[in-house]
Scaffold this motif. Structure first.
Motif, PDB file in Angstrom:
ATOM      1  N   TRP A  77      38.359  28.224  18.111  1.00 53.05           N
ATOM      2  CA  TRP A  77      39.059  28.697  16.931  1.00 53.05           C
ATOM      3  C   TRP A  77      39.741  30.009  17.273  1.00 53.05           C
ATOM      4  CZ3 TRP A  77      33.816  28.588  17.558  1.00 53.05           C
ATOM      5  CH2 TRP A  77      33.120  29.788  17.476  1.00 53.05           C
ATOM      6  N   ASP A  89      50.397  35.276  10.438  1.00 53.92           N
ATOM      7  CA  ASP A  89      49.575  34.072  10.454  1.00 53.92           C
ATOM      8  C   ASP A  89      48.822  33.964  11.770  1.00 53.92           C
ATOM      9  OD1 ASP A  89      50.297  33.154   7.914  1.00 53.92           O
ATOM     10  OD2 ASP A  89      52.147  32.283   8.690  1.00 53.92           O
ATOM     11  N   SER A  91      46.715  31.301  14.117  1.00 54.47           N
ATOM     12  CA  SER A  91      46.593  29.849  14.229  1.00 54.47           C
ATOM     13  C   SER A  91      45.934  29.432  15.539  1.00 54.47           C
ATOM     14  CB  SER A  91      47.965  29.174  14.113  1.00 54.47           C
ATOM     15  OG  SER A  91      48.806  29.596  15.162  1.00 54.47           O
ATOM     16  N   GLU A  93      46.197  26.223  18.204  1.00 55.97           N
ATOM     17  CA  GLU A  93      47.090  25.127  18.556  1.00 55.97           C
ATOM     18  C   GLU A  93      46.474  24.254  19.637  1.00 55.97           C
ATOM     19  OE1 GLU A  93      50.840  26.770  19.737  1.00 55.97           O
ATOM     20  OE2 GLU A  93      51.245  27.588  17.753  1.00 55.97           O
ATOM     21  N   ALA A 102      50.551  24.126  14.915  1.00 51.89           N
ATOM     22  CA  ALA A 102      49.239  24.686  14.596  1.00 51.89           C
ATOM     23  C   ALA A 102      48.352  23.600  14.012  1.00 51.89           C
ATOM     24  CB  ALA A 102      49.381  25.834  13.603  1.00 51.89           C
ATOM     25  N   TYR A 104      45.179  24.456  12.794  1.00 49.46           N
ATOM     26  CA  TYR A 104      44.672  25.203  11.647  1.00 49.46           C
ATOM     27  C   TYR A 104      45.276  26.595  11.684  1.00 49.46           C
ATOM     28  CZ  TYR A 104      41.290  21.475  11.229  1.00 49.46           C
ATOM     29  OH  TYR A 104      40.712  20.249  11.094  1.00 49.46           O
ATOM     30  N   SER A 105      45.536  27.119  10.505  1.00 58.00           N
ATOM     31  CA  SER A 105      46.146  28.438  10.400  1.00 58.00           C
ATOM     32  C   SER A 105      45.541  29.174   9.205  1.00 58.00           C
ATOM     33  CB  SER A 105      47.652  28.279  10.209  1.00 58.00           C
ATOM     34  OG  SER A 105      48.295  29.529  10.186  1.00 58.00           O
ATOM     35  N   THR A 106      45.505  30.491   9.305  1.00 60.39           N
ATOM     36  CA  THR A 106      45.065  31.325   8.196  1.00 60.39           C
ATOM     37  C   THR A 106      45.962  32.551   8.161  1.00 60.39           C
ATOM     38  OG1 THR A 106      43.114  32.299   7.128  1.00 60.39           O
ATOM     39  CG2 THR A 106      43.337  32.636   9.506  1.00 60.39           C
ATOM     40  N   HIS A 107      45.994  33.229   7.052  1.00 59.38           N
ATOM     41  CA  HIS A 107      46.877  34.384   6.907  1.00 59.38           C
ATOM     42  C   HIS A 107      46.074  35.679   6.958  1.00 59.38           C
ATOM     43  CE1 HIS A 107      50.568  36.413   5.825  1.00 59.38           C
ATOM     44  NE2 HIS A 107      49.890  37.114   4.938  1.00 59.38           N
ATOM     45  N   THR A 117      40.329  30.977  11.980  1.00 66.02           N
ATOM     46  CA  THR A 117      40.744  29.630  11.582  1.00 66.02           C
ATOM     47  C   THR A 117      39.540  28.700  11.558  1.00 66.02           C
ATOM     48  OG1 THR A 117      41.135  28.901  13.856  1.00 66.02           O
ATOM     49  CG2 THR A 117      42.998  29.938  12.692  1.00 66.02           C
ATOM     50  N   CYS A 140      50.993  34.335  21.829  1.00 66.84           N
ATOM     51  CA  CYS A 140      49.974  33.297  21.976  1.00 66.84           C
ATOM     52  C   CYS A 140      49.146  33.567  23.225  1.00 66.84           C
ATOM     53  CB  CYS A 140      50.613  31.917  22.073  1.00 66.84           C
ATOM     54  SG  CYS A 140      51.451  31.397  20.568  1.00 66.84           S
TER      55      CYS A 140
END
Length: 144
Positions: A77, A89, A91, A93, A102, A104-107, A117, A140
């Motif tokens: 994660w 964001d 994420s 990948e 992505a 899963y992504s969260t802010h 995530t 990334c």
């Protein structure tokens, strides 16, 4: 009942109550669920045992997002905990010939909190963590 016996009974009761409260206090830790590889997909790492042996295996230079991996769970994660004053964001990948989607992504709202995530299966697969401020402003991690 004599006074000495009554004191032993009182002390014994107090010790029994203290011991039972310690057992009850430790119950939430045992509430963590266990998963492995694909059964971890979509789960919150903070509610599983995966966080217990997780380590950062890669991170981004900018904005500082970590790729976290649990060898016990074979799950990965993304996490951010450096406290930037701007929002972006975070994420995770999956590598499938190329990156960019992505899973899963969260802010992260720029308030100094830690965000992460949901997990993805990482058994024999590659993933990377990203922080995206905008479409052209992101960083990334290396794949792991």
């Amino acid at each position: 009942m004599n006074a000495l016996t009554r004191k032993f009974a009182t002390v014994g009761s107090a010790l029994a109550m203290a011991g039972s409260s310690l057992l009850l206090a430790s119950s939430p830790a045992s509430a963590a669920t266990s998963c492995y590889a694909s059964s971890c997909a979509g789960l919150d790492p903070s509610t599983t045992i995966c966080q217990n042996d997780a380590r950062t295996v890669a991170d981004t230079d900018y904005p500082g997002v970590e790729l976290r991996y649990s060898p016990t769970c074979r799950a990965a994660w993304a996490r951010y905990n450096r406290g930037a004053g701007f929002s972006f964001d975070v994420s995770i990948e999956r590598w499938n010939g190329s990156y960019g989607t992505a899973v899963y992504s969260t802010h992260y709202s720029g308030n100094g909190s830690t965000v992460w995530t949901r997990m993805i299966n990482d058994a024999g697969l590659l993933a990377r963590a990203c922080g995206r401020v905008s479409a052209n402003d992101y960083g990334c991690s290396a794949a792991y």
